[in-house]
Write a protein that holds these residues in place. Sequence first.
Motif, PDB file in Angstrom:
ATOM      1  N   GLY A  49       0.804  -1.215   0.000  1.00  0.00           N
ATOM      2  CA  GLY A  49       0.000   0.000   0.000  1.00  0.00           C
ATOM      3  C   GLY A  49       0.835   1.261   0.000  1.00  0.00           C
ATOM      4  N   ILE A  50       1.957   1.215   0.720  1.00  0.00           N
ATOM      5  CA  ILE A  50       2.857   2.360   0.760  1.00  0.00           C
ATOM      6  C   ILE A  50       4.299   1.870   0.710  1.00  0.00           C
ATOM      7  CG2 ILE A  50       1.288   3.882   2.022  1.00  0.00           C
ATOM      8  CD1 ILE A  50       2.880   3.236   4.565  1.00  0.00           C
ATOM      9  N   GLY A  70      -3.086  -1.558   0.635  1.00  0.00           N
ATOM     10  CA  GLY A  70      -3.569  -1.850  -0.707  1.00  0.00           C
ATOM     11  C   GLY A  70      -2.469  -2.010  -1.728  1.00  0.00           C
ATOM     12  N   HIS A  71      -2.481  -1.136  -2.745  1.00  0.00           N
ATOM     13  CA  HIS A  71      -1.537  -1.251  -3.860  1.00  0.00           C
ATOM     14  C   HIS A  71      -0.904   0.097  -4.167  1.00  0.00           C
ATOM     15  CE1 HIS A  71      -2.440  -5.409  -5.023  1.00  0.00           C
ATOM     16  NE2 HIS A  71      -3.686  -5.145  -4.684  1.00  0.00           N
ATOM     17  N   LEU A  72       0.291   0.059  -4.706  1.00  0.00           N
ATOM     18  CA  LEU A  72       1.057   1.265  -5.009  1.00  0.00           C
ATOM     19  C   LEU A  72       0.540   1.901  -6.303  1.00  0.00           C
ATOM     20  CD1 LEU A  72       3.413   2.200  -3.197  1.00  0.00           C
ATOM     21  CD2 LEU A  72       4.978   1.398  -4.981  1.00  0.00           C
ATOM     22  N   SER A  73       0.281   3.189  -6.247  1.00  0.00           N
ATOM     23  CA  SER A  73      -0.225   3.916  -7.414  1.00  0.00           C
ATOM     24  C   SER A  73       0.904   4.274  -8.374  1.00  0.00           C
ATOM     25  CB  SER A  73      -0.914   5.205  -6.959  1.00  0.00           C
ATOM     26  OG  SER A  73       0.050   6.128  -6.457  1.00  0.00           O
ATOM     27  N   ASN A  74       0.523   4.734  -9.562  1.00  0.00           N
ATOM     28  CA  ASN A  74       1.524   5.202 -10.524  1.00  0.00           C
ATOM     29  C   ASN A  74       2.378   6.318  -9.934  1.00  0.00           C
ATOM     30  OD1 ASN A  74       0.502   3.442 -12.421  1.00  0.00           O
ATOM     31  ND2 ASN A  74      -0.582   5.004 -13.598  1.00  0.00           N
ATOM     32  N   ASP A  75       1.728   7.263  -9.231  1.00  0.00           N
ATOM     33  CA  ASP A  75       2.465   8.396  -8.667  1.00  0.00           C
ATOM     34  C   ASP A  75       3.441   7.946  -7.588  1.00  0.00           C
ATOM     35  OD1 ASP A  75       1.138  10.198 -10.305  1.00  0.00           O
ATOM     36  OD2 ASP A  75      -0.457  10.571  -8.842  1.00  0.00           O
ATOM     37  N   ALA A  76       3.004   7.027  -6.727  1.00  0.00           N
ATOM     38  CA  ALA A  76       3.885   6.522  -5.668  1.00  0.00           C
ATOM     39  C   ALA A  76       5.038   5.724  -6.269  1.00  0.00           C
ATOM     40  CB  ALA A  76       3.092   5.670  -4.692  1.00  0.00           C
TER      41      ALA A  76
END
Length: 262
Positions: free
Chosen positions: A146-147, A191-197
């Motif tokens: 998630g992070i 959760g899951h890592l976003s494109n920005d992260a």
Amino acid sequence: MARFCSLFSSSSGNCTYIGTSSANILVDVGVSAKRAENALREKGIDPGSIDAIFVTHEHSDHINGVRVFASRYNIKVYATGGTLTQMEKSKALCEKNVYEPVNANGVEVNGLFVKPFATLHDAAESCGYTVLTSDSKRISVCTDLGIMTDEVLNAISGSDLVLLESNHDVNMLRNGSYPYLLKRRILSELGHLSNDACAETAVKLIDSGTTRLVLGHLSHENNIPALAAETTRCALKSAGMSENSDYLLEVAGGDDSRIIAF
């Protein structure tokens, strides 16, 4: 020489190959054993040459084929204790399987040294892995988090190649058709890592000496490969880093996935 190939990488199934002249491992087998076998053979890899399977966590898109594939070729399965307990409960492992908890200090497999690192995800005891080859090449598999914690960043920094999650575009997810609770789960710290992260992390990785980035675990519904790649590419460009000079970038899991040798 190290070899890497993301055979499958999405919410539909994940399976990563890492090998050298003396050892071959898989990280997750989240597709059927038959699909994993066919994918390996298409790359010129004998499924019977796999020495070990390392599982990141117990979600179905990471373990669907583990039981059959491992028992068919008598391959030892490694995972954290929490993950193995959940796999036992769900019958994702059977009496034919040989398995044991992965040592937190690392496991040696025919010259490959594999070390887990803890990740934040909505699973019992999820992890990623760093793999060190006998010629000091370092590969990290880092998805389903998630992070980006300091622990994870420290574990993967300096790797020659990183498979890094770029799961979703936040706006596509928020405006998409997923139920509210699922959206909240994906956007949470578990959760899951976003494109920005992912892009933010990529800048730190290239600065640490990483030269090859493979973006993985893209959502079919909430992302587009070109968008994921461009988000990371733009962040790296803004940081003064040049593609094909400072780094190489590709997206995992497509039909044209290739073996990266270095």
